[in-house]
Design an enzyme around this catalytic site. Structure first.
Site, PDB file in Angstrom:
ATOM      1  N   LYS A  13      -9.312  40.282 -12.957  1.00  0.00           N
ATOM      2  CA  LYS A  13      -8.632  41.128 -11.955  1.00  0.00           C
ATOM      3  C   LYS A  13      -8.763  40.553 -10.548  1.00  0.00           C
ATOM      4  O   LYS A  13      -7.810  40.548  -9.798  1.00  0.00           O
ATOM      5  CB  LYS A  13      -9.300  42.508 -11.878  1.00  0.00           C
ATOM      6  CG  LYS A  13      -8.851  43.538 -12.835  1.00  0.00           C
ATOM      7  CD  LYS A  13      -9.289  44.936 -12.407  1.00  0.00           C
ATOM      8  CE  LYS A  13     -10.749  45.107 -12.052  1.00  0.00           C
ATOM      9  NZ  LYS A  13     -11.688  44.935 -13.179  1.00  0.00           N
ATOM     10  N   ARG A  89     -11.587  53.872 -10.442  1.00  0.00           N
ATOM     11  CA  ARG A  89     -12.376  53.582 -11.635  1.00  0.00           C
ATOM     12  C   ARG A  89     -12.708  54.841 -12.423  1.00  0.00           C
ATOM     13  O   ARG A  89     -13.369  54.763 -13.458  1.00  0.00           O
ATOM     14  CB  ARG A  89     -13.686  52.923 -11.218  1.00  0.00           C
ATOM     15  CG  ARG A  89     -13.748  51.427 -11.473  1.00  0.00           C
ATOM     16  CD  ARG A  89     -15.116  50.989 -11.012  1.00  0.00           C
ATOM     17  NE  ARG A  89     -15.532  49.706 -11.475  1.00  0.00           N
ATOM     18  CZ  ARG A  89     -15.335  48.556 -10.831  1.00  0.00           C
ATOM     19  NH1 ARG A  89     -14.641  48.519  -9.730  1.00  0.00           N
ATOM     20  NH2 ARG A  89     -15.841  47.435 -11.312  1.00  0.00           N
ATOM     21  N   ARG A 128     -20.392  34.045 -15.653  1.00  0.00           N
ATOM     22  CA  ARG A 128     -20.027  34.154 -14.246  1.00  0.00           C
ATOM     23  C   ARG A 128     -21.237  34.011 -13.316  1.00  0.00           C
ATOM     24  O   ARG A 128     -21.093  33.575 -12.180  1.00  0.00           O
ATOM     25  CB  ARG A 128     -19.396  35.546 -14.071  1.00  0.00           C
ATOM     26  CG  ARG A 128     -18.583  35.750 -12.866  1.00  0.00           C
ATOM     27  CD  ARG A 128     -17.648  36.918 -13.045  1.00  0.00           C
ATOM     28  NE  ARG A 128     -18.335  38.208 -13.030  1.00  0.00           N
ATOM     29  CZ  ARG A 128     -17.696  39.375 -12.860  1.00  0.00           C
ATOM     30  NH1 ARG A 128     -16.392  39.386 -12.707  1.00  0.00           N
ATOM     31  NH2 ARG A 128     -18.354  40.502 -12.851  1.00  0.00           N
ATOM     32  N   ARG A 130     -23.081  36.200 -11.774  1.00  0.00           N
ATOM     33  CA  ARG A 130     -23.242  37.068 -10.618  1.00  0.00           C
ATOM     34  C   ARG A 130     -24.536  37.844 -10.771  1.00  0.00           C
ATOM     35  O   ARG A 130     -25.006  38.046 -11.876  1.00  0.00           O
ATOM     36  CB  ARG A 130     -22.030  38.017 -10.533  1.00  0.00           C
ATOM     37  CG  ARG A 130     -21.621  38.354  -9.145  1.00  0.00           C
ATOM     38  CD  ARG A 130     -20.266  39.032  -9.130  1.00  0.00           C
ATOM     39  NE  ARG A 130     -20.322  40.406  -9.640  1.00  0.00           N
ATOM     40  CZ  ARG A 130     -19.246  41.178  -9.745  1.00  0.00           C
ATOM     41  NH1 ARG A 130     -18.063  40.706  -9.408  1.00  0.00           N
ATOM     42  NH2 ARG A 130     -19.359  42.408 -10.205  1.00  0.00           N
ATOM     43  N   ARG A 141     -22.029  48.060 -18.115  1.00  0.00           N
ATOM     44  CA  ARG A 141     -20.767  48.130 -17.359  1.00  0.00           C
ATOM     45  C   ARG A 141     -19.583  48.337 -18.299  1.00  0.00           C
ATOM     46  O   ARG A 141     -18.641  49.066 -17.982  1.00  0.00           O
ATOM     47  CB  ARG A 141     -20.561  46.856 -16.534  1.00  0.00           C
ATOM     48  CG  ARG A 141     -21.368  46.852 -15.266  1.00  0.00           C
ATOM     49  CD  ARG A 141     -20.556  46.448 -14.042  1.00  0.00           C
ATOM     50  NE  ARG A 141     -19.906  45.177 -14.166  1.00  0.00           N
ATOM     51  CZ  ARG A 141     -20.507  44.020 -13.944  1.00  0.00           C
ATOM     52  NH1 ARG A 141     -21.761  43.979 -13.583  1.00  0.00           N
ATOM     53  NH2 ARG A 141     -19.846  42.904 -14.070  1.00  0.00           N
TER      54      ARG A 141
HETATM   55  P1  AMP Z   1     -16.380  44.819  -9.123  1.00  0.00           P
HETATM   56  O1  AMP Z   1     -16.538  43.691  -8.162  1.00  0.00           O
HETATM   57  O2  AMP Z   1     -15.034  45.493  -9.038  1.00  0.00           O
HETATM   58  O3  AMP Z   1     -16.754  44.441 -10.532  1.00  0.00           O
HETATM   59  O4  AMP Z   1     -17.439  45.945  -8.679  1.00  0.00           O
HETATM   60  C1  AMP Z   1     -18.831  45.698  -8.723  1.00  0.00           C
HETATM   61  C2  AMP Z   1     -19.600  47.011  -8.753  1.00  0.00           C
HETATM   62  O5  AMP Z   1     -19.296  47.782  -7.566  1.00  0.00           O
HETATM   63  C3  AMP Z   1     -19.256  47.932  -9.900  1.00  0.00           C
HETATM   64  O6  AMP Z   1     -19.963  47.605 -11.082  1.00  0.00           O
HETATM   65  C4  AMP Z   1     -19.673  49.292  -9.336  1.00  0.00           C
HETATM   66  O7  AMP Z   1     -21.067  49.471  -9.361  1.00  0.00           O
HETATM   67  C5  AMP Z   1     -19.263  49.167  -7.880  1.00  0.00           C
HETATM   68  N1  AMP Z   1     -17.858  49.649  -7.655  1.00  0.00           N
HETATM   69  C6  AMP Z   1     -16.785  48.910  -7.269  1.00  0.00           C
HETATM   70  N2  AMP Z   1     -15.674  49.670  -7.194  1.00  0.00           N
HETATM   71  C7  AMP Z   1     -16.045  50.919  -7.531  1.00  0.00           C
HETATM   72  C8  AMP Z   1     -15.364  52.159  -7.669  1.00  0.00           C
HETATM   73  N3  AMP Z   1     -14.037  52.264  -7.447  1.00  0.00           N
HETATM   74  N4  AMP Z   1     -16.083  53.249  -8.057  1.00  0.00           N
HETATM   75  C9  AMP Z   1     -17.412  53.170  -8.280  1.00  0.00           C
HETATM   76  N5  AMP Z   1     -18.104  52.044  -8.183  1.00  0.00           N
HETATM   77  C10 AMP Z   1     -17.456  50.909  -7.819  1.00  0.00           C
END
Ligand code: AMP
Length: 190
Positions: A13, A89, A128, A130, A141
Site C-alpha cells: 500500500k 482501519r 521488511r 521495520r 497485526r
Molecule cells: P502502517 O505504517 O500503516 O502499517 O501503520 C503502522 C502502525 O501505526 C499500525 O500498526 C498502527 O499501530 C498504527 N496506525 C496507523 N494508522 C492507523 C489507523 N488508521 N488507526 C489505528 N492505528 C493506526
C-alpha cells in the site's frame, strides 16, 4: 479526487499509494508515517503511539480521526486532492470519515483495495525489517487486520466503487493496474 487505499499490512500500500499520488499530483497521507514521525519527535502522541505500534495494536479511533480530520481540512488538501494510506482501519473510522467528507464537500471518492494471500504477506513483513515487524507483532497485526480492518472493505463496497488490485507482481505492473482503474473510471463518469 479523494482516494482511499485499503489492504493488509505488507501488501505494498505504502509504495503503491506514493507512486500513484506522485503520478496524479495528489497529496499522500500515511497515518503510519505521521505516527512514526511523532514517535521520532517524541511528542506526547508519538510516545503513546510508539508503544501501541510495537505491539501491533491500533491507536484509538478518536486520536486517529482527529488527526486525519485536521490534515484533510487544509486548503492544499482540498485543492489538490489526496490519497489516504492506512486510514480508515476500523468501521468507526470509516463512518467518521464519511461525515468529514460530507462536511468538507468531498464527493469524488475512490477506493483501491490491494490484495495478497497470508503467506505472501508474512514473508514480506518479515523481510521488511521495520521495528514493529517481529514475528509476534506481524501475526498480531494480521489478526487485528482480519478482525477490524477487513470489514472496512465491505463497508465501502456498499457506498463506492472499490477497485480490487492483485498486489502480487512487479511494482510497475501493479501500478499500471491502479492507474488504469482510477483513470478509466474518470473517463466513464466525466
Ligand atoms: P502502517 O505504517 O500503516 O502499517 O501503520 C503502522 C502502525 O501505526 C499500525 O500498526 C498502527 O499501530 C498504527 N496506525 C496507523 N494508522 C492507523 C489507523 N488508521 N488507526 C489505528 N492505528 C493506526
Amino acid at each position: 479526487m479523494q482516494v482511499i487505499f485499503l489492504g493488509p499490512p505488507g501488501v505494498g500500500k505504502g509504495t503503491q499509494s506514493l507512486i500513484t499520488a506522485e503520478k496524479l499530483g495528489l497529496f499522500h497521507l500515511s497515518t503510519g508515517d505521521v505516527l512514526r514521525q511523532a514517535a521520532a519527535d517524541k511528542t506526547e502522541l508519538g510516545l503513546k503511539a510508539k508503544e501501541i505500534m510495537e505491539k501491533g495494536e491500533l491507536v484509538p479511533d478518536d486520536v486517529m480521526i482527529g488527526l486525519v480530520r485536521d490534515a484533510i481540512s487544509k486548503k492544499e488538501m482540498r485543492d489538490k486532492g489526496f490519497i489516504l494510506d492506512g486510514f480508515p482501519r476500523t468501521i468507526a473510522q470509516a463512518e467518521a470519515l464519511d461525515g468529514i467528507f460530507v462536511l468538507l464537500g468531498y464527493s469524488d471518492v475512490k477506493v483501491v483495495n490491494i490484495t495478497a494471500d497470508n503467506d505472501e504477506i508474512i514473508k514480506r513483513l518479515l523481510g521488511r525489517g521495520r521495528r514493529d515487524d517481529t514475528i509476534e507483532t506481524v501475526k498480531h497485526r494480521l489478526e487485528v487486520y482480519n478482525k477490524q480492518t477487513a470489514p472496512v472493505k465491505e463497508y465501502y463496497s456498499k457506498k463506492y466503487i472499490v477497485f480490487d488490485i492483485n498486489g502480487v507482481g512487479s511494482v510497475q505492473d501493479i501500478n499500471d493496474k491502479i492507474m488504469e482503474a482510477l483513470t478509466t473510471y474518470n473517463i466513464k463518469t466525466n
